[in-house]
Enzyme design. Sequence first.
Site, short mmCIF file in Angstrom:
data_model
loop_
_atom_site.label_atom_id
_atom_site.label_comp_id
_atom_site.label_asym_id
_atom_site.label_seq_id
_atom_site.Cartn_x
_atom_site.Cartn_y
_atom_site.Cartn_z
N CYS A 65 -7.71 61.52 63.89
CA CYS A 65 -8.72 61.78 64.92
C CYS A 65 -8.69 63.22 65.44
CB CYS A 65 -8.59 60.79 66.07
SG CYS A 65 -7.04 60.87 67.00
N HIS A 117 -6.16 58.61 71.07
CA HIS A 117 -7.32 58.78 70.20
C HIS A 117 -8.32 59.73 70.87
CE1 HIS A 117 -9.79 57.67 66.77
NE2 HIS A 117 -10.82 57.57 67.59
N HIS A 129 -15.94 60.13 65.40
CA HIS A 129 -14.49 60.22 65.36
C HIS A 129 -13.96 59.72 64.02
CE1 HIS A 129 -13.88 55.77 66.14
NE2 HIS A 129 -15.17 55.94 66.37
#
Length: 183
Positions: A65, A117, A129
């Site tokens: 990410c 994240h 993402h």
Amino acid sequence: MDYFKLIRNSVLTLAAAFVIFFTPLNENEASAETAYSVEELKEISSKYLGVRYSYGGTSAKGFDCSGYVRHVFKELGITSLERTSSDMYNQGSSVKKSELEPGDLVFFNTSGKRISHVGIYIGSGKFIHASTSKGVIKTSINDKYYWGNKYVGAKRVANFATADAIAAAAEDDSDVDNTPEAE
């Protein structure tokens, strides 16, 4: 290459060169004060849709990410982002969820830790993402089954504007005094 794209890319390149030349030495301050193009952000971030997830990945061969977010922002000329999502969360200024704008970084708690994240808000309630299960994807930030409950916050590390707004700002000379000096 299409003539319009050639002109647009030339203007953006010149604008980027101007920004780089007049940028303060502190990159974190510079990123927050410069306007980048929303259209270019969406174009660059979307070209990686479908790229597989790879833990620690930082290239189009595979992204995690934060590697994905850093890669997209680096292509835009923003090189001041830290490497991990938790370190990125310590950058920029906080943004309320109701005030999200394209280009804001959105952060989530997916592992029980505070920040685990990160993605890029692209507008209309969506973010892009690198998902561990599907690679680079677009997702609703308010997904009631997963992401909506994992949302922690957002940070603005750069200002994004539409190409029209950037062009209008570049052409605005209302504060310029063109009166000749008296001799």
